[in-house]
Design a protein around this motif. Sequence first.
Motif, PDB file in Angstrom:
ATOM      1  N   GLN A 103       0.827  -1.211   0.000  1.00 53.66           N
ATOM      2  CA  GLN A 103       0.000   0.000   0.000  1.00 53.66           C
ATOM      3  C   GLN A 103       0.861   1.259   0.000  1.00 53.66           C
ATOM      4  O   GLN A 103       0.501   2.264  -0.614  1.00 53.66           O
ATOM      5  CB  GLN A 103      -0.933   0.002   1.212  1.00 53.66           C
ATOM      6  CG  GLN A 103      -2.073  -0.994   1.115  1.00 53.66           C
ATOM      7  CD  GLN A 103      -3.111  -0.795   2.217  1.00 53.66           C
ATOM      8  OE1 GLN A 103      -2.976   0.079   3.070  1.00 53.66           O
ATOM      9  NE2 GLN A 103      -4.151  -1.610   2.191  1.00 53.66           N
ATOM     10  N   LEU A 104       1.995   1.200   0.684  1.00 51.69           N
ATOM     11  CA  LEU A 104       2.895   2.351   0.703  1.00 51.69           C
ATOM     12  C   LEU A 104       3.417   2.652  -0.706  1.00 51.69           C
ATOM     13  O   LEU A 104       3.648   3.809  -1.056  1.00 51.69           O
ATOM     14  CB  LEU A 104       4.066   2.080   1.650  1.00 51.69           C
ATOM     15  CG  LEU A 104       5.023   3.243   1.915  1.00 51.69           C
ATOM     16  CD1 LEU A 104       4.307   4.373   2.651  1.00 51.69           C
ATOM     17  CD2 LEU A 104       6.227   2.774   2.712  1.00 51.69           C
ATOM     18  N   PHE A 105       3.574   1.614  -1.522  1.00 50.15           N
ATOM     19  CA  PHE A 105       4.078   1.772  -2.886  1.00 50.15           C
ATOM     20  C   PHE A 105       3.040   2.358  -3.842  1.00 50.15           C
ATOM     21  O   PHE A 105       3.409   2.891  -4.886  1.00 50.15           O
ATOM     22  CB  PHE A 105       4.535   0.416  -3.428  1.00 50.15           C
ATOM     23  CG  PHE A 105       5.995   0.115  -3.206  1.00 50.15           C
ATOM     24  CD1 PHE A 105       6.904   0.200  -4.245  1.00 50.15           C
ATOM     25  CD2 PHE A 105       6.451  -0.263  -1.959  1.00 50.15           C
ATOM     26  CE1 PHE A 105       8.242  -0.081  -4.050  1.00 50.15           C
ATOM     27  CE2 PHE A 105       7.780  -0.551  -1.748  1.00 50.15           C
ATOM     28  CZ  PHE A 105       8.690  -0.458  -2.794  1.00 50.15           C
ATOM     29  N   GLU A 106       1.763   2.244  -3.514  1.00 49.30           N
ATOM     30  CA  GLU A 106       0.710   2.644  -4.453  1.00 49.30           C
ATOM     31  C   GLU A 106       0.811   4.126  -4.816  1.00 49.30           C
ATOM     32  O   GLU A 106       0.935   4.987  -3.953  1.00 49.30           O
ATOM     33  CB  GLU A 106      -0.667   2.353  -3.842  1.00 49.30           C
ATOM     34  CG  GLU A 106      -0.961   0.860  -3.700  1.00 49.30           C
ATOM     35  CD  GLU A 106      -2.264   0.597  -2.972  1.00 49.30           C
ATOM     36  OE1 GLU A 106      -2.929   1.576  -2.566  1.00 49.30           O
ATOM     37  OE2 GLU A 106      -2.610  -0.591  -2.797  1.00 49.30           O
ATOM     38  N   GLY A 107       0.781   4.402  -6.118  1.00 46.09           N
ATOM     39  CA  GLY A 107       0.809   5.773  -6.592  1.00 46.09           C
ATOM     40  C   GLY A 107       2.147   6.465  -6.447  1.00 46.09           C
ATOM     41  O   GLY A 107       2.211   7.700  -6.509  1.00 46.09           O
ATOM     42  N   THR A 108       3.230   5.702  -6.270  1.00 52.15           N
ATOM     43  CA  THR A 108       4.559   6.289  -6.076  1.00 52.15           C
ATOM     44  C   THR A 108       5.508   5.849  -7.180  1.00 52.15           C
ATOM     45  O   THR A 108       5.205   4.975  -7.988  1.00 52.15           O
ATOM     46  CB  THR A 108       5.160   5.872  -4.723  1.00 52.15           C
ATOM     47  OG1 THR A 108       5.542   4.479  -4.781  1.00 52.15           O
ATOM     48  CG2 THR A 108       4.184   6.099  -3.580  1.00 52.15           C
TER      49      THR A 108
END
Length: 460
Positions: A103-108
């Motif tokens: 989730q931390l990776f999403e959109g990054t």
Amino acid sequence: MNLHSATHVHVIGIGGIGVSALAKWCLERGATVSGSDAVETPQTTWFRAHGAVVHIGQHAAAHVPSACDLVLASVAVREENSEWQAAVTRRIPILPYPVALAQLFEGTHGIAVAGTHGKSTTTALLGTTLIAAGFDPTVIVGTRVREFGNTNERVGASDVVLAEVDEYNQAILQVQPTHAVVLNVDHEHVDVYETLEKLQSAFGRFVASVPKNGTVTLWADDPSTPLLRERVQGEVRTFGFGDADLVARDIITSASGTAFSVQGLYRGTVRTKLFGEHNVRNVLAALCVAHALGTPFDVAVAAMSTFPGTWRRFEHRGLWRGATIIDDYAHHPTELRATLAAARQAFPGKRITCVFQPHLHSRTLAFFPNFVRELQAADHVVLVEVYDVLGRDVGPRTSSAELARAVGNDAAFVPTVRDAVRYLESRVTSTDVVLTVGAGDITSFASLAQNEKPSAAQEG
């Protein structure tokens, strides 16, 4: 509810080196954080010092606060855990660590560093390089980094997220990065991957998830690289000592570290405070990603030249009875070989005493002959009993005493780390380097040795 929108996060196993980094990220972004763990760790101490309520000891449903709207669970936590069950009963969303990291990776603009060995050092090294280059990344790493306030996480203001991702339980398949690194593929986690082929398959699916506009960095000389290369959609970049996109030449080791020249993607001289051929490869991998992001060579090598290393990665822990203590996380035969070789380079002419604590009975049994061979490279070996991990060691068992007998050469077996201190206190001199190696509580050796009173026999 997810990692980004939660207002009160409870963390089961908050002392874990992975999940604690995400918990710190939540805390620093304004969420309330609470947690629990079986034992006190530097991570639990940090959270308590920063206002979090942390319960140490037996897990209990009552530890989950009434205001909690998200539960994170470390990789060691199972569904039968009482706090996990309390969250289920109260319908609080539960995120295992790998899912939360995804989730931390999403959109990054995500960068994932994977591989059996070297992930933490490479991630920390690349993180400090990207900071120096002005990328202001968020970094999640599986060790404590001095440049991050001696913690395992850094919150950045940009959309660049750099994280170490582990292959255990196929956790690498959760994240979808723009840039991926696979440092090496060595048979490991035998309780999950029965064969090397199954581990290679997991890494293959990992690199296949990188989009066409992304890059995958691979060690040119790893036997698994041709298999992985076939799965890559985007650009492949390789590093190594021969035919590769970034090549290291003319490696020179001195008392202050390692210097070498690079050719290919970059051209020039690199100096690092790190020791060992394995760390040259880690530097090369970090440089490949830095190049993909447009980092000037002089900026990258300047950052790398001052990087001091990380917690438990060939970490200097001071002197004891004239001997230098080096603490290292190595818990696989390949890592043990690299650590011993680095010690020979860093301390030529010194006697190498290796105090090793095997981690997991399954790993010790699977690689028993390999451990014997690598340990015999030390001048003196002291073996502490195998470190158990609750819920993972469910098969056949062994003992470090058996390993000591197989190593021979006067290898000694002692039950505990404290016993190892007592055994060595009359045996070490200024001609020794004491390597304390393993993934259990062996890291307490230095503090016990430097603070413990002499034994009764010596006091007399």
